[in-house]
Write a protein that holds these residues in place. Sequence first.
Motif, PDB file in Angstrom:
ATOM      1  N   VAL A  30       0.829  -1.203   0.000  1.00 28.44           N
ATOM      2  CA  VAL A  30       0.000   0.000   0.000  1.00 28.44           C
ATOM      3  C   VAL A  30       0.868   1.259   0.000  1.00 28.44           C
ATOM      4  O   VAL A  30       0.528   2.262  -0.638  1.00 28.44           O
ATOM      5  CB  VAL A  30      -0.966  -0.007   1.209  1.00 28.44           C
ATOM      6  CG1 VAL A  30      -1.646   1.335   1.409  1.00 28.44           C
ATOM      7  CG2 VAL A  30      -2.000  -1.103   1.049  1.00 28.44           C
ATOM      8  N   SER A  31       2.001   1.196   0.690  1.00 26.72           N
ATOM      9  CA  SER A  31       2.876   2.371   0.755  1.00 26.72           C
ATOM     10  C   SER A  31       3.751   2.526  -0.488  1.00 26.72           C
ATOM     11  O   SER A  31       4.549   3.454  -0.571  1.00 26.72           O
ATOM     12  CB  SER A  31       3.754   2.312   2.008  1.00 26.72           C
ATOM     13  OG  SER A  31       4.686   1.259   1.904  1.00 26.72           O
ATOM     14  N   GLY A  32       3.607   1.618  -1.446  1.00 27.03           N
ATOM     15  CA  GLY A  32       4.318   1.758  -2.710  1.00 27.03           C
ATOM     16  C   GLY A  32       5.669   1.058  -2.778  1.00 27.03           C
ATOM     17  O   GLY A  32       6.367   1.182  -3.778  1.00 27.03           O
ATOM     18  N   LYS A  33       6.040   0.351  -1.759  1.00 27.80           N
ATOM     19  CA  LYS A  33       7.328  -0.368  -1.760  1.00 27.80           C
ATOM     20  C   LYS A  33       7.091  -1.802  -2.234  1.00 27.80           C
ATOM     21  O   LYS A  33       7.131  -2.753  -1.464  1.00 27.80           O
ATOM     22  CB  LYS A  33       7.938  -0.329  -0.367  1.00 27.80           C
ATOM     23  CG  LYS A  33       8.231   1.080   0.095  1.00 27.80           C
ATOM     24  CD  LYS A  33       8.830   1.105   1.466  1.00 27.80           C
ATOM     25  CE  LYS A  33       9.088   2.552   1.862  1.00 27.80           C
ATOM     26  NZ  LYS A  33       9.666   2.651   3.188  1.00 27.80           N
ATOM     27  N   HIS A  34       6.867  -1.934  -3.530  1.00 25.78           N
ATOM     28  CA  HIS A  34       6.444  -3.210  -4.095  1.00 25.78           C
ATOM     29  C   HIS A  34       7.503  -4.299  -3.982  1.00 25.78           C
ATOM     30  O   HIS A  34       7.172  -5.455  -3.722  1.00 25.78           O
ATOM     31  CB  HIS A  34       6.035  -3.010  -5.561  1.00 25.78           C
ATOM     32  CG  HIS A  34       4.940  -2.010  -5.734  1.00 25.78           C
ATOM     33  ND1 HIS A  34       3.652  -2.247  -5.321  1.00 25.78           N
ATOM     34  CD2 HIS A  34       4.951  -0.750  -6.245  1.00 25.78           C
ATOM     35  CE1 HIS A  34       2.901  -1.203  -5.578  1.00 25.78           C
ATOM     36  NE2 HIS A  34       3.671  -0.262  -6.142  1.00 25.78           N
ATOM     37  N   ASP A  35       8.756  -3.954  -4.200  1.00 32.15           N
ATOM     38  CA  ASP A  35       9.814  -4.966  -4.110  1.00 32.15           C
ATOM     39  C   ASP A  35       9.946  -5.508  -2.689  1.00 32.15           C
ATOM     40  O   ASP A  35      10.081  -6.712  -2.483  1.00 32.15           O
ATOM     41  CB  ASP A  35      11.158  -4.397  -4.572  1.00 32.15           C
ATOM     42  CG  ASP A  35      11.189  -4.117  -6.063  1.00 32.15           C
ATOM     43  OD1 ASP A  35      10.368  -4.721  -6.792  1.00 32.15           O
ATOM     44  OD2 ASP A  35      12.019  -3.296  -6.489  1.00 32.15           O
ATOM     45  N   TRP A  36       9.901  -4.621  -1.704  1.00 34.96           N
ATOM     46  CA  TRP A  36       9.971  -5.063  -0.311  1.00 34.96           C
ATOM     47  C   TRP A  36       8.731  -5.868   0.072  1.00 34.96           C
ATOM     48  O   TRP A  36       8.815  -6.815   0.856  1.00 34.96           O
ATOM     49  CB  TRP A  36      10.136  -3.864   0.621  1.00 34.96           C
ATOM     50  CG  TRP A  36      11.550  -3.410   0.711  1.00 34.96           C
ATOM     51  CD1 TRP A  36      12.102  -2.328   0.105  1.00 34.96           C
ATOM     52  CD2 TRP A  36      12.601  -4.039   1.431  1.00 34.96           C
ATOM     53  NE1 TRP A  36      13.438  -2.246   0.402  1.00 34.96           N
ATOM     54  CE2 TRP A  36      13.770  -3.291   1.224  1.00 34.96           C
ATOM     55  CE3 TRP A  36      12.675  -5.181   2.230  1.00 34.96           C
ATOM     56  CZ2 TRP A  36      14.986  -3.632   1.781  1.00 34.96           C
ATOM     57  CZ3 TRP A  36      13.891  -5.519   2.796  1.00 34.96           C
ATOM     58  CH2 TRP A  36      15.033  -4.759   2.572  1.00 34.96           C
ATOM     59  N   ALA A  37       7.584  -5.493  -0.482  1.00 33.92           N
ATOM     60  CA  ALA A  37       6.347  -6.224  -0.194  1.00 33.92           C
ATOM     61  C   ALA A  37       6.451  -7.666  -0.686  1.00 33.92           C
ATOM     62  O   ALA A  37       6.046  -8.598   0.014  1.00 33.92           O
ATOM     63  CB  ALA A  37       5.154  -5.524  -0.837  1.00 33.92           C
ATOM     64  N   LEU A  38       6.997  -7.840  -1.876  1.00 30.93           N
ATOM     65  CA  LEU A  38       7.180  -9.199  -2.391  1.00 30.93           C
ATOM     66  C   LEU A  38       8.181  -9.978  -1.541  1.00 30.93           C
ATOM     67  O   LEU A  38       7.981 -11.164  -1.247  1.00 30.93           O
ATOM     68  CB  LEU A  38       7.653  -9.157  -3.844  1.00 30.93           C
ATOM     69  CG  LEU A  38       6.614  -8.743  -4.870  1.00 30.93           C
ATOM     70  CD1 LEU A  38       7.273  -8.580  -6.236  1.00 30.93           C
ATOM     71  CD2 LEU A  38       5.510  -9.770  -4.937  1.00 30.93           C
ATOM     72  N   PHE A  39       9.250  -9.330  -1.138  1.00 30.33           N
ATOM     73  CA  PHE A  39      10.277  -9.981  -0.327  1.00 30.33           C
ATOM     74  C   PHE A  39       9.715 -10.449   1.014  1.00 30.33           C
ATOM     75  O   PHE A  39       9.857 -11.609   1.400  1.00 30.33           O
ATOM     76  CB  PHE A  39      11.447  -9.009  -0.120  1.00 30.33           C
ATOM     77  CG  PHE A  39      12.527  -9.539   0.771  1.00 30.33           C
ATOM     78  CD1 PHE A  39      13.303 -10.621   0.379  1.00 30.33           C
ATOM     79  CD2 PHE A  39      12.771  -8.955   1.993  1.00 30.33           C
ATOM     80  CE1 PHE A  39      14.303 -11.101   1.202  1.00 30.33           C
ATOM     81  CE2 PHE A  39      13.767  -9.428   2.820  1.00 30.33           C
ATOM     82  CZ  PHE A  39      14.537 -10.506   2.430  1.00 30.33           C
ATOM     83  N   VAL A  40       9.041  -9.563   1.720  1.00 27.19           N
ATOM     84  CA  VAL A  40       8.498  -9.902   3.039  1.00 27.19           C
ATOM     85  C   VAL A  40       7.313 -10.859   2.918  1.00 27.19           C
ATOM     86  O   VAL A  40       7.145 -11.756   3.745  1.00 27.19           O
ATOM     87  CB  VAL A  40       8.106  -8.615   3.798  1.00 27.19           C
ATOM     88  CG1 VAL A  40       7.399  -8.932   5.104  1.00 27.19           C
ATOM     89  CG2 VAL A  40       9.339  -7.768   4.067  1.00 27.19           C
ATOM     90  N   GLY A  41       6.527 -10.712   1.877  1.00 27.19           N
ATOM     91  CA  GLY A  41       5.373 -11.589   1.687  1.00 27.19           C
ATOM     92  C   GLY A  41       5.740 -13.039   1.461  1.00 27.19           C
ATOM     93  O   GLY A  41       4.968 -13.946   1.775  1.00 27.19           O
ATOM     94  N   GLN A  42       6.928 -13.259   0.945  1.00 28.10           N
ATOM     95  CA  GLN A  42       7.366 -14.636   0.709  1.00 28.10           C
ATOM     96  C   GLN A  42       7.842 -15.326   1.983  1.00 28.10           C
ATOM     97  O   GLN A  42       8.136 -16.517   1.959  1.00 28.10           O
ATOM     98  CB  GLN A  42       8.468 -14.659  -0.347  1.00 28.10           C
ATOM     99  CG  GLN A  42       7.948 -14.305  -1.714  1.00 28.10           C
ATOM    100  CD  GLN A  42       9.043 -14.282  -2.757  1.00 28.10           C
ATOM    101  OE1 GLN A  42      10.206 -14.466  -2.466  1.00 28.10           O
ATOM    102  NE2 GLN A  42       8.654 -14.060  -3.998  1.00 28.10           N
TER     103      GLN A  42
END
Length: 89
Positions: free
Chosen positions: A47-59
């Motif tokens: 939501v905050s726009g940090k898509h790469d970090w979101a994918l990293f943490v989501g995994q």
Amino acid sequence: MKSRVEHGQAMKDRFTAALESQTSRAPSSLFLGLAFGSMAVAAGLKVSGKHDWALFVGQWAAPFLIMGAYNKMVKQHGSDATSHLRAAE
């Protein structure tokens, strides 16, 4: 062809036994909480726009769930089938 490991056939090293003795103390809900927490943090990052970090943490959710399942199996079925025999020696 018989490929099943019978009771008492498999032995593990000391590192694995020490690791399992420590992780079996953790409640199973800890791993579930870590999985849901990583999903929530990933959603916040997305939501905050940090898509790469979101994918990293989501995994991280899947490994936490796998560790929780392994932890549960160690608690229910014990560790090594012969560990109680070696402890008695």
